[in-house]
Write a protein that holds these residues in place. Structure first.
Motif, PDB file in Angstrom:
ATOM      1  N   ALA A   1      37.303  31.229  39.576  1.00 42.34           N
ATOM      2  CA  ALA A   1      38.658  31.661  39.949  1.00 42.34           C
ATOM      3  C   ALA A   1      38.612  32.692  41.081  1.00 42.34           C
ATOM      4  O   ALA A   1      39.527  32.766  41.896  1.00 42.34           O
ATOM      5  CB  ALA A   1      39.370  32.241  38.736  1.00 42.34           C
ATOM      6  N   CYS A   2      37.543  33.468  41.129  1.00 41.19           N
ATOM      7  CA  CYS A   2      37.415  34.492  42.176  1.00 41.19           C
ATOM      8  C   CYS A   2      37.150  33.867  43.545  1.00 41.19           C
ATOM      9  O   CYS A   2      37.608  34.371  44.567  1.00 41.19           O
ATOM     10  CB  CYS A   2      36.270  35.451  41.859  1.00 41.19           C
ATOM     11  N   GLY A   3      36.400  32.774  43.570  1.00 45.12           N
ATOM     12  CA  GLY A   3      35.995  32.194  44.851  1.00 45.12           C
ATOM     13  C   GLY A   3      35.188  33.204  45.626  1.00 45.12           C
ATOM     14  O   GLY A   3      34.254  33.802  45.083  1.00 45.12           O
ATOM     15  N   ASP A   4      35.584  33.467  46.893  1.00 42.73           N
ATOM     16  CA  ASP A   4      34.816  34.440  47.687  1.00 42.73           C
ATOM     17  C   ASP A   4      35.393  35.854  47.570  1.00 42.73           C
ATOM     18  O   ASP A   4      34.995  36.756  48.287  1.00 42.73           O
ATOM     19  CB  ASP A   4      34.729  33.994  49.148  1.00 42.73           C
ATOM     20  N   ARG A   5      36.356  36.021  46.645  1.00 45.41           N
ATOM     21  CA  ARG A   5      36.929  37.361  46.467  1.00 45.41           C
ATOM     22  C   ARG A   5      36.137  38.152  45.420  1.00 45.41           C
ATOM     23  O   ARG A   5      35.471  37.579  44.568  1.00 45.41           O
ATOM     24  CB  ARG A   5      38.398  37.249  46.046  1.00 45.41           C
ATOM     25  N   LEU A   6      36.256  39.451  45.509  1.00 51.57           N
ATOM     26  CA  LEU A   6      35.514  40.334  44.602  1.00 51.57           C
ATOM     27  C   LEU A   6      36.449  40.782  43.472  1.00 51.57           C
ATOM     28  O   LEU A   6      37.548  41.262  43.739  1.00 51.57           O
ATOM     29  CB  LEU A   6      35.044  41.537  45.423  1.00 51.57           C
ATOM     30  N   PRO A   7      36.026  40.613  42.198  1.00 49.20           N
ATOM     31  CA  PRO A   7      36.895  41.097  41.115  1.00 49.20           C
ATOM     32  C   PRO A   7      36.672  42.586  40.841  1.00 49.20           C
ATOM     33  O   PRO A   7      35.545  43.016  40.675  1.00 49.20           O
ATOM     34  CB  PRO A   7      36.441  40.252  39.912  1.00 49.20           C
ATOM     35  N   LEU A   8      37.732  43.341  40.829  1.00 52.53           N
ATOM     36  CA  LEU A   8      37.643  44.761  40.480  1.00 52.53           C
ATOM     37  C   LEU A   8      38.421  44.984  39.196  1.00 52.53           C
ATOM     38  O   LEU A   8      39.581  44.582  39.096  1.00 52.53           O
ATOM     39  CB  LEU A   8      38.243  45.631  41.587  1.00 52.53           C
ATOM     40  N   HIS A   9      37.763  45.603  38.245  1.00 52.24           N
ATOM     41  CA  HIS A   9      38.405  45.814  36.943  1.00 52.24           C
ATOM     42  C   HIS A   9      39.521  46.841  37.125  1.00 52.24           C
ATOM     43  O   HIS A   9      39.279  47.998  37.413  1.00 52.24           O
ATOM     44  CB  HIS A   9      37.353  46.319  35.957  1.00 52.24           C
ATOM     45  N   GLU A  10      40.732  46.388  36.931  1.00 56.45           N
ATOM     46  CA  GLU A  10      41.897  47.236  37.214  1.00 56.45           C
ATOM     47  C   GLU A  10      42.516  47.817  35.940  1.00 56.45           C
ATOM     48  O   GLU A  10      43.091  48.901  35.957  1.00 56.45           O
ATOM     49  CB  GLU A  10      42.929  46.368  37.937  1.00 56.45           C
ATOM     50  N   GLY A  11      42.416  47.087  34.857  1.00 56.16           N
ATOM     51  CA  GLY A  11      43.032  47.567  33.623  1.00 56.16           C
ATOM     52  C   GLY A  11      42.476  46.858  32.410  1.00 56.16           C
ATOM     53  O   GLY A  11      41.934  45.753  32.514  1.00 56.16           O
ATOM     54  N   GLN A  12      42.583  47.547  31.275  1.00 49.89           N
ATOM     55  CA  GLN A  12      42.031  46.989  30.043  1.00 49.89           C
ATOM     56  C   GLN A  12      42.808  47.509  28.851  1.00 49.89           C
ATOM     57  O   GLN A  12      43.201  48.677  28.829  1.00 49.89           O
ATOM     58  CB  GLN A  12      40.559  47.421  29.913  1.00 49.89           C
ATOM     59  N   SER A  13      43.028  46.643  27.893  1.00 49.14           N
ATOM     60  CA  SER A  13      43.635  47.121  26.644  1.00 49.14           C
ATOM     61  C   SER A  13      43.023  46.407  25.447  1.00 49.14           C
ATOM     62  O   SER A  13      42.560  45.258  25.561  1.00 49.14           O
ATOM     63  CB  SER A  13      45.146  46.913  26.652  1.00 49.14           C
ATOM     64  N   PHE A  14      43.003  47.119  24.336  1.00 51.45           N
ATOM     65  CA  PHE A  14      42.582  46.573  23.042  1.00 51.45           C
ATOM     66  C   PHE A  14      43.654  46.962  22.032  1.00 51.45           C
ATOM     67  O   PHE A  14      44.013  48.143  21.938  1.00 51.45           O
ATOM     68  CB  PHE A  14      41.245  47.174  22.581  1.00 51.45           C
TER      69      PHE A  14
ATOM     70  N   SER B   1      26.803  44.774  28.855  1.00 51.36           N
ATOM     71  CA  SER B   1      28.186  44.286  28.912  1.00 51.36           C
ATOM     72  C   SER B   1      28.303  42.946  29.629  1.00 51.36           C
ATOM     73  O   SER B   1      29.295  42.241  29.465  1.00 51.36           O
ATOM     74  CB  SER B   1      29.065  45.299  29.652  1.00 51.36           C
ATOM     75  N   GLY B   2      27.308  42.619  30.438  1.00 49.75           N
ATOM     76  CA  GLY B   2      27.402  41.396  31.241  1.00 49.75           C
ATOM     77  C   GLY B   2      28.183  41.611  32.530  1.00 49.75           C
ATOM     78  O   GLY B   2      28.349  40.696  33.324  1.00 49.75           O
ATOM     79  N   ASP B   3      28.663  42.850  32.766  1.00 47.66           N
ATOM     80  CA  ASP B   3      29.379  43.129  34.013  1.00 47.66           C
ATOM     81  C   ASP B   3      28.353  43.513  35.070  1.00 47.66           C
ATOM     82  O   ASP B   3      28.057  44.685  35.280  1.00 47.66           O
ATOM     83  CB  ASP B   3      30.401  44.250  33.807  1.00 47.66           C
ATOM     84  N   THR B   4      27.818  42.469  35.700  1.00 49.67           N
ATOM     85  CA  THR B   4      26.737  42.692  36.663  1.00 49.67           C
ATOM     86  C   THR B   4      27.259  42.682  38.108  1.00 49.67           C
ATOM     87  O   THR B   4      26.497  42.404  39.031  1.00 49.67           O
ATOM     88  CB  THR B   4      25.642  41.623  36.487  1.00 49.67           C
ATOM     89  N   ASN B   5      28.533  42.973  38.271  1.00 50.31           N
ATOM     90  CA  ASN B   5      29.106  43.073  39.622  1.00 50.31           C
ATOM     91  C   ASN B   5      28.197  43.966  40.468  1.00 50.31           C
ATOM     92  O   ASN B   5      27.993  45.137  40.133  1.00 50.31           O
ATOM     93  CB  ASN B   5      30.515  43.671  39.489  1.00 50.31           C
ATOM     94  N   PRO B   6      27.649  43.438  41.570  1.00 49.39           N
ATOM     95  CA  PRO B   6      26.664  44.211  42.344  1.00 49.39           C
ATOM     96  C   PRO B   6      27.234  45.477  42.967  1.00 49.39           C
ATOM     97  O   PRO B   6      26.476  46.378  43.338  1.00 49.39           O
ATOM     98  CB  PRO B   6      26.193  43.221  43.418  1.00 49.39           C
ATOM     99  N   LEU B   7      28.548  45.556  43.051  1.00 49.26           N
ATOM    100  CA  LEU B   7      29.167  46.774  43.575  1.00 49.26           C
ATOM    101  C   LEU B   7      28.730  48.005  42.768  1.00 49.26           C
ATOM    102  O   LEU B   7      28.575  49.094  43.309  1.00 49.26           O
ATOM    103  CB  LEU B   7      30.695  46.617  43.504  1.00 49.26           C
ATOM    104  N   HIS B   8      28.517  47.813  41.445  1.00 49.92           N
ATOM    105  CA  HIS B   8      28.138  48.930  40.571  1.00 49.92           C
ATOM    106  C   HIS B   8      26.639  49.222  40.616  1.00 49.92           C
ATOM    107  O   HIS B   8      26.194  50.226  40.063  1.00 49.92           O
ATOM    108  CB  HIS B   8      28.500  48.613  39.114  1.00 49.92           C
TER     109      HIS B   8
END
Lengths: 125, 138
Positions: free
Chosen positions: A53-66, B32-39
């Motif tokens: 789904a990301c393709g060539d874009r970079l995913p940045l974790h913006e928010g999270q809830s539990f 966590s499996g969050d291996t985003n290379p940015l980090h």
């Protein structure tokens, strides 16, 4: 992108993994940490769906809830179902996941927001 | 015996979190499996305009659980949420804080807290909320 439904996957609260998680997050305590289920999103099928789904874009974790309906127990097995959707403006992926007992009782709902950015974006701006 | 609930406006004790190291970011990525290379890769972080790799937001997020647990061990976390608004970089100290913004009594009391994690920049790195309930509540 149409909504993508993934799972249910069998996930576990293995003591050794939870201890490693606690150590990595400098956490203490006895039970299953509240944010531990985030590790289940590393499930290969979920990860591949996110990468596609990301393709060539970079995913940045913006928010999270539990949101907990009942506590997770150590050493137990659960079922994780995920719905992956995409929003256009701003571009982001939205993962909504539910973790249930094998009998179908809801334990935790979680939502993950991943902002999609161009790799050239300057994050410090 | 009826549990004594905190009052609106009560502040959690501030907690200083020592800087996360590259080894800790690698350990968190691994579990966590969050291996985003940015980090994990200083070169990629620099290309993104950052002086060092940013700490995983979930590492800051996870730091609130011990803070809440130590503040009120008689309460459990029913909901925890957060928005990652500013990067905190590897090697940067962080301060966690929180304040009670609503208390609803009744059969199942709920305490709503507003949470913040601040790095060295003026704006918070994480803005979150927690809902706590008494442990004996269903």
């Amino acid at each position: 992108m149409p909504e993508l439904r993934l799972g249910p996957f069998v996930v576990r609260t293995e003591r050794t993994k939870i201890e490693a998680y606690r150590s990595a997050t400098r956490g203490g305590g006895q039970g299953v940490p509240v944010a531990f289920p985030i590790c289940w999103l590393g499930e290969p099928e979920i990860r591949t769906a996110i990468e596609d789904a990301c393709g060539d874009r970079l995913p940045l974790h913006e928010g999270q809830s539990f949101v907990y309906a009942r506590a997770l127990e150590m050493g137990a097995e659960y079922r994780l179902s995920v719905v992956l959707g995409e929003e256009a403006d701003p571009p982001r992926l939205v993962l909504k996941a539910e973790c249930r007992t094998p009998a179908g009782e809801l334990c935790v709902s979680m939502e993950t927001l991943l902002r999609l950015v161009s790799p050239a974006l300057e994050l410090s701006a | 015996m009826k549990q004594v609930l905190p009052e609106v406006g009560t502040r959690l004790p501030e907690r200083a979190v020592s800087p996360f190291t590259s080894a800790e970011l690698a350990a968190y990525a691994d579990i966590s499996g969050d291996t985003n290379p940015l980090h994990l890769d200083t070169g990629i972080a620099r290309k993104a305009g950052l002086a060092a790799p940013p700490v995983h937001g979930m590492l800051l997020f996870a730091a609130f659980e011990p803070l809440l647990r130590e503040w009120r061990p008689d309460l459990r976390i029913g909901r925890l949420s957060g928005r990652f608004t500013q990067p905190v970089l590897e090697g940067e100290p962080v301060t966690l804080s929180g304040r009670v913004v609503r208390v609803s009594e009744g059969e199942t009391p709920q305490i709503l807290l507003r949470l913040m994690a601040n790095g060295t920049s003026r704006a918070p790195a994480l803005v979150g909320e927690a809902v706590l309930t008494p442990r004996e509540a269903p």
